[in-house]
Write a protein that holds these residues in place. Structure first.
Motif, PDB file in Angstrom:
ATOM      1  N   GLY A 492       0.844  -1.188   0.000  1.00  0.00           N
ATOM      2  CA  GLY A 492       0.000   0.000   0.000  1.00  0.00           C
ATOM      3  C   GLY A 492       0.877   1.234   0.000  1.00  0.00           C
ATOM      4  O   GLY A 492       1.995   1.219   0.524  1.00  0.00           O
ATOM      5  N   PHE A 493       0.399   2.328  -0.589  1.00  0.00           N
ATOM      6  CA  PHE A 493       1.212   3.540  -0.728  1.00  0.00           C
ATOM      7  C   PHE A 493       0.576   4.708   0.018  1.00  0.00           C
ATOM      8  O   PHE A 493      -0.628   4.710   0.296  1.00  0.00           O
ATOM      9  N   ASP A 494       1.447   5.698   0.300  1.00  0.00           N
ATOM     10  CA  ASP A 494       0.980   6.931   0.934  1.00  0.00           C
ATOM     11  C   ASP A 494       0.160   6.601   2.177  1.00  0.00           C
ATOM     12  O   ASP A 494      -0.962   7.075   2.344  1.00  0.00           O
ATOM     13  N   ALA A 495       0.734   5.772   3.050  1.00  0.00           N
ATOM     14  CA  ALA A 495      -0.011   5.227   4.193  1.00  0.00           C
ATOM     15  C   ALA A 495       0.221   6.035   5.465  1.00  0.00           C
ATOM     16  O   ALA A 495       1.301   6.595   5.682  1.00  0.00           O
ATOM     17  N   VAL A 496      -0.825   6.083   6.291  1.00  0.00           N
ATOM     18  CA  VAL A 496      -0.735   6.680   7.631  1.00  0.00           C
ATOM     19  C   VAL A 496      -1.355   5.686   8.600  1.00  0.00           C
ATOM     20  O   VAL A 496      -2.464   5.199   8.388  1.00  0.00           O
ATOM     21  N   MET A 497      -0.626   5.372   9.658  1.00  0.00           N
ATOM     22  CA  MET A 497      -1.109   4.406  10.641  1.00  0.00           C
ATOM     23  C   MET A 497      -1.235   5.087  11.996  1.00  0.00           C
ATOM     24  O   MET A 497      -0.357   5.842  12.411  1.00  0.00           O
ATOM     25  N   ARG A 498      -2.359   4.834  12.660  1.00  0.00           N
ATOM     26  CA  ARG A 498      -2.532   5.350  14.023  1.00  0.00           C
ATOM     27  C   ARG A 498      -3.036   4.240  14.928  1.00  0.00           C
ATOM     28  O   ARG A 498      -3.897   3.449  14.522  1.00  0.00           O
ATOM     29  N   VAL A 555      -4.973   1.770   9.430  1.00  0.00           N
ATOM     30  CA  VAL A 555      -4.007   2.147   8.398  1.00  0.00           C
ATOM     31  C   VAL A 555      -4.755   2.653   7.170  1.00  0.00           C
ATOM     32  O   VAL A 555      -5.544   1.925   6.565  1.00  0.00           O
ATOM     33  N   LEU A 556      -4.524   3.918   6.835  1.00  0.00           N
ATOM     34  CA  LEU A 556      -5.096   4.515   5.635  1.00  0.00           C
ATOM     35  C   LEU A 556      -4.048   4.414   4.529  1.00  0.00           C
ATOM     36  O   LEU A 556      -2.908   4.841   4.711  1.00  0.00           O
ATOM     37  N   TYR A 557      -4.412   3.821   3.379  1.00  0.00           N
ATOM     38  CA  TYR A 557      -3.418   3.628   2.319  1.00  0.00           C
ATOM     39  C   TYR A 557      -4.081   3.591   0.946  1.00  0.00           C
ATOM     40  O   TYR A 557      -5.301   3.441   0.827  1.00  0.00           O
ATOM     41  N   THR A 558      -3.236   3.730  -0.081  1.00  0.00           N
ATOM     42  CA  THR A 558      -3.693   3.606  -1.465  1.00  0.00           C
ATOM     43  C   THR A 558      -3.286   2.241  -1.992  1.00  0.00           C
ATOM     44  O   THR A 558      -2.100   1.893  -1.947  1.00  0.00           O
TER      45      THR A 558
END
Length: 831
Positions: A492-498, A555-558
């Motif tokens: 996955g790309f351009d990911a943000v995990m919290r 996890v937010l991802y493309t």
């Protein structure tokens, strides 16, 4: 040894004597020359654990007992790592269901099926403790680290269902108004289903009209089991445009291959095999993924591979101080449409640079070029950089050789593992902002300052592959397999995990390959199925035994198809007010994974070693003092689930990361540090305690034996794997028939030690051995090159380095000596 006292009637007796017919039985007592004369006292191999009710449970003690530290004798038993693994396999016959809060999963060495019933699979999340202390004081007293190893995109076996994709339409995922936690099985619906109370922060939120559903007589929604987010521990949401940069849906990602064509690269043969680069494979299915190609030495060569061209076109950029992309149309192309032009280019590259004499290379501008190309295409993506040498050419990111062996072992040693220029930190930040992940394939013949070159791959969630003294003939199989898997694996790309937690605890520290611009968001330009992020938790309030503790990783991802998605993993653990409950529900493998990452990158190795020994001693001393029944001070008493903690900790302390041998270079150490930082629990397990398998003629997969020289037989053949290396050790007295079956030669002297793959022979043993090797390789994220080691050959020194229960050449203690040392540390703490 005198016979042990009989166990209580309710417990089964345990054999403490060697059984020659059982490969798991203890070995015979240590030879007399290993025992130190007058100062040595040998005592019965007995030890026990006790739970809070005071009931005694006799532990299985594997192995003879060697004792004695100077004047004080100690009674210790060597617990068999193999026995613990086999016992766990024997009891894990049913699928592991995740519906029970605080239930520890089977070990990573056990093959098991998972049924998601509300908590994330252990393939996604493993915890150091499944019973957290209720208070910070209790956690401090025990010294047990509270952490989770999270592998958000982990690959699941074929018999398990991947996370469901949930689409809530234009409204997007349902969340808590206050803490923004996503809808999950822990949310409590109230007022007939019109509102829900967040289990993380207790805030009450209105249920959107389109999501409303009635409750049954137990207070659950009647559609609970029809919705993944209400009944499962792991699932995905389709994200709306609100979750995208600039409120704009993302473009599909791109892959850019950047190939070093300097003299060193051509001479090693690396450039020649670039024509075999399989840009196809899964890229055929990913028709939306575009690819581009660049070659470089002191200057950069961009290629136009537009489908309408008869031949690829080269454009040269020589001003590397101000990097730009000289073409847009024709640089990033669809693989299927431009396949013929791409194949023509890869065939021509070795010929174009066959006579080059250019030895100097750049590195910073290479990454800048890929980054600028992704910016121009307005998409995220991955750079595959194939590099050979220290970038000494005049350009941004130029480096000098700073390999100073005088600093090794001093407090200044840690400076050698920090980047020597700030340029790459800034570049990494720019890459993360664009979603530009960098994978680095290194082919060095000398020092390349991997501590600096690795900054961008590590910060962007990328991978590093290292092929020292690369030779195309012997190493191309490993390289091509690594590359093929790297191109094809889920990413996955351009990911943000919290990571969100319920009231009482919070995530404080993070370890892995990523970038953090604040204290809560883990930013990953790329996140693949092999990467793990280790998270440490601290108390900020009291926890309740009744409600337990919750964590949610989002996890937010493309995706590779260009979709914006949210993957959510939930985990609930128990909380306890008794130390005995804490020690009953820990997982040693996960604790070791945490210890191997804690403080290693930023502190002198001696300080890290001392800290780990002290913390381990405090963990075991606390158990002895507060949980175990009164017993002789000469006995070493360990918790049941931590009886392997000393042997595993000793493996960490004497690994090349913390106690390198004389032949371990600074680059190798930097490589291992960066590699370990993102390993999951299964990877660190086999890395620190390799698997040693005796190969026998009959039966199914043989049972592993302990990693010690005492387990090797001159008449045997053994397979040893570390996750990075694969050795086939052949004893000098192996029968001719066995040699004929494996190597096709009847003589030990005729075995070719340079073999990197076994000959394909038409006999059951050869076929079975090759199947075992293939299965080992399939379990690991990197292709393990096979090394054939003949007994008493020079290569045996490398092999013996991984027999981790023995004393190491670099000064690491044997399992026996370290156990006695730990016992002494514990007794000092208790006194």
């Amino acid at each position: 040894l005198p016979p042990p006292p009989p166990p209580p009637p309710t417990c089964p007796p345990h054999r403490l004597t060697p059984d020659p017919t059982n490969p798991l039985s203890p070995p015979p007592a240590l030879p007399a020359n290993r025992l130190k004369s007058a100062a040595v006292a040998v005592s019965a191999a007995t030890a026990h654990t006790a739970d809070e009710s005071g009931d005694r449970r006799w532990m299985v003690l594997a192995l003879s007992v060697c004792l004695a530290v100077m004047v004080n004798s100690c009674s210790v038993a060597l617990f068999s790592q193999i026995q613990v693994i086999e016992d766990d396999k024997a009891k894990s016959t049913e699928p592991f269901t995740t519906g029970v809060r605080g239930q520890a999963p089977p070990l990573v060495t056990t093959t098991f099926q998972v049924k998601d019933q509300g908590n994330a699979s252990p393939r996604f999340i493993r915890c150091t403790a499944y019973n957290m202390p209720c208070t910070a004081d209790m956690a401090k007293q025990s010294q047990v680290p509270l952490a989770a190893v999270i592998k958000p995109l982990a690959t699941l076996p074929p018999d398990e269902t991947p996370p469901y994709l949930v689409d809530h339409g234009e409204g997007g995922p349902i969340r808590c108004n206050r803490c923004k936690a996503y809808m999950c099985p822990y949310m409590q619906f109230i007022e007939g289903g019109r509102r829900f109370q967040c289990s993380f922060c207790s805030c009450v939120t209105e249920v959107p009209p389109h999501y409303f559903q009635h409750l049954d007589h137990t207070g659950k929604r009647v559609d609970c089991y029809d919705r993944p987010e209400l009944s499962l521990g792991s699932y995905e949401f389709l994200a709306t445009v609100d979750y995208c940069k600039n409120n704009k849906l993302p473009q599909p990602p791109a892959f850019i291959f950047l190939i070093d064509v300097s003299y060193n690269a051509v001479k090693s043969g690396m450039v020649n095999i670039s024509q075999h680069v399989q840009t196809g494979g899964r890229l055929n299915e990913r028709s939306v993924v575009r690819v581009g190609f660049v070659t470089y030495n002191k200057v950069l060569h961009f290629y136009n591979v537009k489908a309408s061209l008869a031949q690829p076109q080269m454009l040269v950029v020589s001003d590397v101080s101000d990097m730009f992309v000289p073409l847009l149309d024709g640089f990033l192309v669809n693989v299927n449409e431009s396949r013929l032009v791409i194949e023509s280019l890869l065939d021509q590259i070795p010929e174009m640079f066959a006579d080059t004499r250019e030895t100097e290379t750049v590195f910073g501008p290479v990454i800048q070029a890929g980054l600028e190309a992704l910016k121009a295409a307005d998409c995220a993506g991955k750079l595959f950089v194939f590099h050979t040498s220290l970038p000494i050419a005049e350009a941004p990111g130029k480096l000098k050789n700073r390999e100073d062996k005088k600093l090794i072992g001093t407090d200044k040693e840690k400076s050698l593992f920090q980047p020597q220029v700030s340029f790459y930190n800034t570049l990494a930040k720019e890459c993360v902002a664009q979603g530009c992940c960098v994978d680095l394939f290194l082919f060095p013949n000398q020092y390349v300052d991997l501590a600096t070159l690795g900054v961008v791959p590590v910060s962007t969630g990328g991978s590093i592959y290292k092929y020292t003294y690369f030779q195309a003939q012997s190493d191309q199989e490993r390289f091509l397999n690594d590359l093929r898997r790297d191109v094809q694996k889920l990413v996955g790309f351009d990911a943000v995990m919290r990571v969100r937690t319920s009231t009482g605890i919070r995530a404080t520290d993070f370890f892995g390959s990523f970038f953090m611009s604040n204290t809560t968001d883990v930013e990953l330009a790329g996140l693949d199925c092999d990467k793990a992020v280790t998270v440490e938790f601290k108390h900020d309030d009291k926890l309740s035994e009744e409600t337990g503790a919750l964590m949610q990783c989002a996890v937010l991802y493309t995706s590779c198809s260009g979709q914006r998605r949210l993957r959510v993993h939930n985990m609930a653990v128990n909380c306890c007010s008794q130390l005995a409950d804490l020690y009953r529900n820990c997982e040693t493998d996960t604790i070791i994974n945490f210890f191997s990452k804690y403080g290693v990158l930023n502190n002198p190795t001696k300080a890290v070693r001392d800290t780990l020994i002290n913390q381990c001693a405090q963990i075991l001393a606390c158990y002895r003092k507060n949980c175990a029944s009164p017993s002789s001070a000469g006995q070493l008493i360990l918790p049941e689930c931590m009886k392997l903690l000393p042997v595993y900790l000793n493996c960490v302390l004497k690994s090349d990361v913390l106690l390198p041998g004389a032949d371990v270079s600074l680059d190798d150490r930097a490589y291992l540090r960066q590699l370990i930082s993102c390993m999951d629990v299964a990877d660190t397990h086999v890395f620190f305690y390799p698997r040693l398998l005796p190969l026998v003629r009959r039966g199914s997969l043989p049972v592993a034996v302990r990693a010690s020289e005492e387990r090797l037989s001159k008449g045997g053949v053994y397979l040893l794997e570390t996750g990075l290396h694969l050795f086939l050790w052949v004893g000098a007295s192996v029968q001719q028939e066995l040699l004929q079956n494996i190597f096709g030669t009847p003589s030990f002297s005729q075995i070719d030690s340079s073999l990197t793959s076994l000959p394909v022979l038409d006999n059951p043993f050869s076929q079975r051995l090759r199947e075992i090797i293939d299965s080992f390789r399939a379990q690991r994220s990197r292709y393990m090159k096979l090394m054939v080691v003949k007994q008493e050959d020079r290569a045996e020194l490398i092999f013996r380095h991984f027999l981790v229960e023995d004393k190491s050449a670099s000064g690491g203690a044997s399992y026996v000596d370290f156990l006695c040392h730990m016992h002494k540390e514990i007794r000092q703490l208790l006194s």
